[in-house]
Design a protein around this motif. Structure first.
Motif, mmCIF file in Angstrom:
data_model
loop_
_atom_site.group_PDB
_atom_site.id
_atom_site.type_symbol
_atom_site.label_atom_id
_atom_site.label_comp_id
_atom_site.label_asym_id
_atom_site.label_seq_id
_atom_site.Cartn_x
_atom_site.Cartn_y
_atom_site.Cartn_z
ATOM 1 N N SER A 191 0.840 -1.195 0.000
ATOM 2 C CA SER A 191 0.000 0.000 0.000
ATOM 3 C C SER A 191 0.884 1.258 0.000
ATOM 4 C CB SER A 191 -0.905 -0.039 1.229
ATOM 5 O OG SER A 191 -1.623 1.148 1.324
ATOM 6 N N ARG A 192 1.953 1.225 0.796
ATOM 7 C CA ARG A 192 2.851 2.389 0.845
ATOM 8 C C ARG A 192 3.588 2.592 -0.468
ATOM 9 N NH1 ARG A 192 3.089 4.772 5.690
ATOM 10 N NH2 ARG A 192 2.127 3.532 7.331
ATOM 11 N N LEU A 210 -5.859 10.885 -2.088
ATOM 12 C CA LEU A 210 -4.668 11.024 -2.942
ATOM 13 C C LEU A 210 -4.510 12.456 -3.470
ATOM 14 C CD1 LEU A 210 -2.258 9.732 -4.435
ATOM 15 C CD2 LEU A 210 -3.823 9.240 -6.314
ATOM 16 N N TRP A 232 2.547 1.623 -3.442
ATOM 17 C CA TRP A 232 1.572 2.089 -4.444
ATOM 18 C C TRP A 232 1.260 3.575 -4.243
ATOM 19 C CZ3 TRP A 232 0.096 0.854 -9.048
ATOM 20 C CH2 TRP A 232 0.096 -0.480 -9.462
ATOM 21 N N ARG A 233 1.108 3.980 -2.996
ATOM 22 C CA ARG A 233 0.790 5.391 -2.725
ATOM 23 C C ARG A 233 1.932 6.288 -3.226
ATOM 24 N NH1 ARG A 233 -3.661 8.214 -0.631
ATOM 25 N NH2 ARG A 233 -2.978 10.084 0.411
ATOM 26 N N LYS A 234 3.166 5.868 -2.931
ATOM 27 C CA LYS A 234 4.315 6.667 -3.358
ATOM 28 C C LYS A 234 4.397 6.695 -4.885
ATOM 29 C CE LYS A 234 9.083 7.575 -2.212
ATOM 30 N NZ LYS A 234 10.346 6.898 -2.470
ATOM 31 N N ASP A 271 -6.840 1.767 0.289
ATOM 32 C CA ASP A 271 -6.273 2.701 1.288
ATOM 33 C C ASP A 271 -5.312 3.680 0.621
ATOM 34 O OD1 ASP A 271 -7.695 1.322 3.114
ATOM 35 O OD2 ASP A 271 -5.973 0.314 4.058
ATOM 36 N N ALA A 272 -4.576 3.172 -0.378
ATOM 37 C CA ALA A 272 -3.606 4.037 -1.066
ATOM 38 C C ALA A 272 -4.315 5.096 -1.915
ATOM 39 C CB ALA A 272 -2.672 3.193 -1.929
ATOM 40 N N GLN A 280 -5.917 -1.748 -3.768
ATOM 41 C CA GLN A 280 -5.213 -0.861 -2.828
ATOM 42 C C GLN A 280 -6.088 0.344 -2.488
ATOM 43 O OE1 GLN A 280 -2.451 -1.702 -1.432
ATOM 44 N NE2 GLN A 280 -1.904 -3.445 -2.723
ATOM 45 N N LEU A 288 -5.750 2.456 -8.262
ATOM 46 C CA LEU A 288 -5.398 1.891 -6.952
ATOM 47 C C LEU A 288 -6.545 1.048 -6.402
ATOM 48 C CD1 LEU A 288 -3.604 4.989 -5.387
ATOM 49 C CD2 LEU A 288 -2.551 2.878 -6.179
#
Ligand code: NAP
Length: 303
Positions: free
Chosen positions: A177-178, A233, A180-182, A228-229, A226, A221
């Motif tokens: 998740s981290r 955003l 993907w978010r990045k 949460d990611a 994902q 996402l």
């Protein structure tokens, strides 16, 4: 247990120097004989922190030399990681652990596929470092490194080494998740800074373009499991643009310095994942094509 570090570039050197400074055993693995000779001539790795330089004569050898490896920090660029690990496969001890520092996604799976019997721990770091000269690295930005293993939620016992070395870190059961978010933040900001030839703050003049990319990235996402990611955003992208307004993005700096980008593991990975999920994301796809055309025009690799 020795920390083997593959790639004595910016981040690899930053880790190596801090581990060595804490008295932990560290060994560098350099690309080839020429790099090893240059390293020996330099007399070690130099870390520059708050203007003060200190040299660490960390031992180094070649991937092809002998000796088992139980813990390996892979500190190459995403596009080099799989090939760089290849000559080390025969040296990995049973139960070996690899820590993969690569930005984006895609390279970690490529490495893990080659190593069905080793544990691959993924990292996502906001620390900043750059090479001032060969084997001389500047610690440019304090940050934090998240570590995790999507297959095994248990934290490894060597996290205490990082504590001892003063490397700020946390263990997360949700490293994907981290990452993907990045990746999504990167896709919404970095390519546009290249195409508009601007600092991050310059994107505040293109709110519609940023907004539509965030909508598509959040959709991607959610589709790839994902959610949460995807949460908040757009708001975070706007916050990052403001907070880092004076900075040039890493992709901008790569292009400006004629260096290969990690496009295939960032925007390229996002677009390929959308295709795999049969998701049509026209703005993201058009961004990828425009970025590739720009790279081609500059004589840089498009992957
Ligand atoms: P870098 O400075 O270019 O260092 C990469 C190193 O890998 C170089 O020293 C290179 O060797 C070495 N290498 C490549 N192929 C190799 C091989 N086959 N065998 C041995 N060594 C090999 O890159 P970086 O900035 O540290 O980035 C590494 C990763 O961390 C990237 O995915 C990046 O996105 C991510 N990251 C970096 C930062 C940062 O601030 N730098 C922050 C967060 C994330 P040579 O010296 O011989 O070229």
């Amino acid at each position: 247990m020795t920390w083997h570090i593959l790639g004595a570039g910016s981040l690899g050197s930053l880790w190596a120097a801090r581990l060595a400074r804490a008295g932990l055993p560290v060994r560098l693995l350099l690309r080839d004989r020429a790099r090893l000779k240059a390293y020996e001539e330099a007399g070690g790795l130099t870390l520059v922190e708050q203007g003060a330089a200190r040299r660490f004569p960390i031992p180094a050898d070649l991937p092809s030399s002998s000796g088992p490896i139980s813990r390996l920090l892979v500190a190459c660029k995403a596009y080099d990681a799989e090939a760089a690990v290849q000559p080390l496969l025969h040296r990995l001890a049973p139960g070996a652990e690899l820590i993969l520092l690569q930005n984006g996604l895609g390279s970690q799976d490529a490495v893990a596929m080659r190593l069905p019997h080793a544990r691959c721990i993924l990292a996502s770091s906001t620390e900043g470092a750059f090479r001032e000269a060969d084997f001389r690295v500047v610690f440019a930005g304090h940050g934090y490194t998240w570590l995790g293993d999507p297959l095994h939620p248990t934290a490894p016992d060597w996290l205490s080494d990082l504590e001892q070395a003063g490397i700020p870190h946390g263990w997360t059961p949700d490293i994907l998740s981290r990452l993907w978010r990045k990746l999504a933040l990167n896709c919404a900001i970095n390519p546009l800074t290249v195409l508009h030839d601007c600092r991050n703050g310059g994107l505040s003049e293109h709110p519609a373009e940023v907004g539509v990319l965030c909508v598509e990235l959040a959709e991607l996402l959610r589709r790839c499991g994902q959610p949460d990611a995807a949460e908040g955003l757009h708001e975070e992208v706007l916050r990052v643009i403001q907070a880092t307004a004076a900075n040039y993005s890493s992709m901008y700096q790569d292009v400006a310095n004629g260096r290969r980008t990690e496009i295939s593991y960032l925007l390229g990975h996002a677009c390929a994942t959308a295709v795999r999920h049969q998701l049509r994301l026209p703005h993201l796809e058009s961004l990828r094509q425009r970025l590739q055309a720009h790279l081609e025009m500059r004589g840089l690799p498009v992957n």
